[in-house]
Design a protein around this motif. Sequence first.
Motif, PDB file in Angstrom:
ATOM      1  N   GLN A   1       0.977  -1.095  -0.328  1.00  0.00           N
ATOM      2  CA  GLN A   1      -0.126   0.276  -0.263  1.00  0.00           C
ATOM      3  C   GLN A   1       0.576   1.201   0.344  1.00  0.00           C
ATOM      4  OE1 GLN A   1      -3.433  -0.547  -0.008  1.00  0.00           O
ATOM      5  NE2 GLN A   1      -2.913  -2.663  -0.667  1.00  0.00           N
ATOM      6  N   ALA A   2       0.755   2.189  -0.700  1.00  0.00           N
ATOM      7  CA  ALA A   2       1.872   3.455  -0.645  1.00  0.00           C
ATOM      8  C   ALA A   2       0.564   4.177  -0.425  1.00  0.00           C
ATOM      9  CB  ALA A   2       1.351   3.434  -2.087  1.00  0.00           C
ATOM     10  N   VAL A   3      -0.127   4.705  -0.006  1.00  0.00           N
ATOM     11  CA  VAL A   3      -1.414   5.824   1.357  1.00  0.00           C
ATOM     12  C   VAL A   3      -1.355   5.250   2.488  1.00  0.00           C
ATOM     13  CG1 VAL A   3      -3.005   7.625   0.316  1.00  0.00           C
ATOM     14  CG2 VAL A   3      -1.324   6.845  -1.525  1.00  0.00           C
ATOM     15  N   LEU A   4      -1.121   5.748   3.386  1.00  0.00           N
ATOM     16  CA  LEU A   4      -2.355   5.510   4.753  1.00  0.00           C
ATOM     17  C   LEU A   4      -3.372   6.621   4.646  1.00  0.00           C
ATOM     18  CD1 LEU A   4      -3.040   3.876   6.726  1.00  0.00           C
ATOM     19  CD2 LEU A   4      -1.069   4.894   8.107  1.00  0.00           C
ATOM     20  N   LEU A   5      -4.051   5.947   4.932  1.00  0.00           N
ATOM     21  CA  LEU A   5      -5.485   6.927   5.227  1.00  0.00           C
ATOM     22  C   LEU A   5      -6.068   7.013   7.215  1.00  0.00           C
ATOM     23  CD1 LEU A   5      -6.417   6.404   2.419  1.00  0.00           C
ATOM     24  CD2 LEU A   5      -7.511   8.356   2.792  1.00  0.00           C
ATOM     25  N   THR A   6      -5.811   7.608   8.054  1.00  0.00           N
ATOM     26  CA  THR A   6      -5.795   7.644   9.178  1.00  0.00           C
ATOM     27  C   THR A   6      -6.201   8.888   9.957  1.00  0.00           C
ATOM     28  OG1 THR A   6      -4.944   6.405  11.541  1.00  0.00           O
ATOM     29  CG2 THR A   6      -3.745   7.964   9.925  1.00  0.00           C
ATOM     30  N   GLY A   7      -7.155   8.774  11.419  1.00  0.00           N
ATOM     31  CA  GLY A   7      -7.406   9.578  11.446  1.00  0.00           C
ATOM     32  C   GLY A   7      -6.297   9.555  13.511  1.00  0.00           C
ATOM     33  N   LEU A   8      -5.469   8.388  13.288  1.00  0.00           N
ATOM     34  CA  LEU A   8      -4.561   8.926  14.922  1.00  0.00           C
ATOM     35  C   LEU A   8      -3.455   9.865  13.926  1.00  0.00           C
ATOM     36  CD1 LEU A   8      -4.006   6.741  17.218  1.00  0.00           C
ATOM     37  CD2 LEU A   8      -3.102   5.584  15.615  1.00  0.00           C
ATOM     38  N   VAL A   9      -3.554  10.576  14.929  1.00  0.00           N
ATOM     39  CA  VAL A   9      -2.398  11.487  14.977  1.00  0.00           C
ATOM     40  C   VAL A   9      -1.190  11.170  16.170  1.00  0.00           C
ATOM     41  CG1 VAL A   9      -1.385  13.893  15.032  1.00  0.00           C
ATOM     42  CG2 VAL A   9      -3.710  12.787  14.006  1.00  0.00           C
ATOM     43  N   ASN A  10      -0.370  10.390  15.927  1.00  0.00           N
ATOM     44  CA  ASN A  10       1.045  10.642  16.603  1.00  0.00           C
ATOM     45  C   ASN A  10       1.998   9.862  16.179  1.00  0.00           C
ATOM     46  OD1 ASN A  10       1.133   7.223  16.800  1.00  0.00           O
ATOM     47  ND2 ASN A  10       0.076   7.131  18.190  1.00  0.00           N
ATOM     48  N   PRO A  11       3.816   9.776  16.765  1.00  0.00           N
ATOM     49  CA  PRO A  11       4.443  10.107  15.873  1.00  0.00           C
ATOM     50  C   PRO A  11       4.612   8.420  15.200  1.00  0.00           C
ATOM     51  CG  PRO A  11       5.065  10.956  17.362  1.00  0.00           C
ATOM     52  CD  PRO A  11       3.860  10.619  17.788  1.00  0.00           C
ATOM     53  N   GLN A  12       3.801   7.170  15.540  1.00  0.00           N
ATOM     54  CA  GLN A  12       3.982   5.671  15.366  1.00  0.00           C
ATOM     55  C   GLN A  12       3.512   5.801  13.857  1.00  0.00           C
ATOM     56  OE1 GLN A  12       5.203   3.907  17.458  1.00  0.00           O
ATOM     57  NE2 GLN A  12       4.996   2.318  15.819  1.00  0.00           N
ATOM     58  N   VAL A  13       3.023   6.588  13.778  1.00  0.00           N
ATOM     59  CA  VAL A  13       2.241   6.513  12.142  1.00  0.00           C
ATOM     60  C   VAL A  13       2.728   6.601  11.323  1.00  0.00           C
ATOM     61  CG1 VAL A  13       0.273   7.500  10.576  1.00  0.00           C
ATOM     62  CG2 VAL A  13      -0.216   7.037  13.416  1.00  0.00           C
ATOM     63  N   ILE A  14       4.154   8.264  11.632  1.00  0.00           N
ATOM     64  CA  ILE A  14       5.026   8.234  10.460  1.00  0.00           C
ATOM     65  C   ILE A  14       6.034   7.048  10.378  1.00  0.00           C
ATOM     66  CG2 ILE A  14       6.779   9.732   9.486  1.00  0.00           C
ATOM     67  CD1 ILE A  14       3.896  11.092   9.881  1.00  0.00           C
ATOM     68  N   ARG A  15       6.124   6.091  11.371  1.00  0.00           N
ATOM     69  CA  ARG A  15       7.217   4.827  11.541  1.00  0.00           C
ATOM     70  C   ARG A  15       6.778   3.390  11.077  1.00  0.00           C
ATOM     71  NH1 ARG A  15       7.974   7.171  17.021  1.00  0.00           N
ATOM     72  NH2 ARG A  15       9.771   8.522  16.680  1.00  0.00           N
ATOM     73  N   THR A  16       5.330   3.645  11.190  1.00  0.00           N
ATOM     74  CA  THR A  16       4.355   2.642  10.387  1.00  0.00           C
ATOM     75  C   THR A  16       4.287   2.572   9.399  1.00  0.00           C
ATOM     76  OG1 THR A  16       2.904   2.442  12.637  1.00  0.00           O
ATOM     77  CG2 THR A  16       2.520   1.254  10.730  1.00  0.00           C
ATOM     78  N   ALA A  17       3.877   3.683   8.436  1.00  0.00           N
ATOM     79  CA  ALA A  17       4.486   4.265   6.911  1.00  0.00           C
ATOM     80  C   ALA A  17       5.564   3.627   6.501  1.00  0.00           C
ATOM     81  CB  ALA A  17       3.481   5.244   7.197  1.00  0.00           C
ATOM     82  N   GLU A  18       6.670   4.647   7.030  1.00  0.00           N
ATOM     83  CA  GLU A  18       8.089   4.943   6.626  1.00  0.00           C
ATOM     84  C   GLU A  18       8.300   2.861   6.429  1.00  0.00           C
ATOM     85  OE1 GLU A  18      12.058   6.754   7.499  1.00  0.00           O
ATOM     86  OE2 GLU A  18      10.208   6.024   9.319  1.00  0.00           O
TER      87      GLU A  18
END
Length: 116
Positions: A44-61
């Motif tokens: 998946q290239a794009v993540l849509l989320t309503g969660l706002v914390n640094p873990q979101v960036i780390r997970t996407a990376e």
Amino acid sequence: MKISTIQELLEADVVCGEEYLDHEVHSACGSDMMSDVLAYVKDQAVLLTGLVNPQVIRTAEMMDMVCIVFVRSKSPSEEMIRLAKESDMVILKTNKRMYEACGRLYVGGLGFNTVK
């Protein structure tokens, strides 16, 4: 689909990564649970989320995602923006809810996988 098209379809603001808006993506997923993204999402290239914390960036990376769309007018912190810039990632934010945002992208031609 270009990330710039995603921005248009979702009427989204670019938070960072404007220089990567011409990047092509072929799929997306929508989830607020990063453990599900790690467990079930592939290619998946794009993540849509309503969660706002640094873990979101780390997970996407970790999942090699190139764009995160924050739904429901959520705004990332300065730390999150810094992490995204370090990973050459685009961050968008839209006032659309997850359901509508995923629907607009699907109708627009982008495949997606909503994690349950």
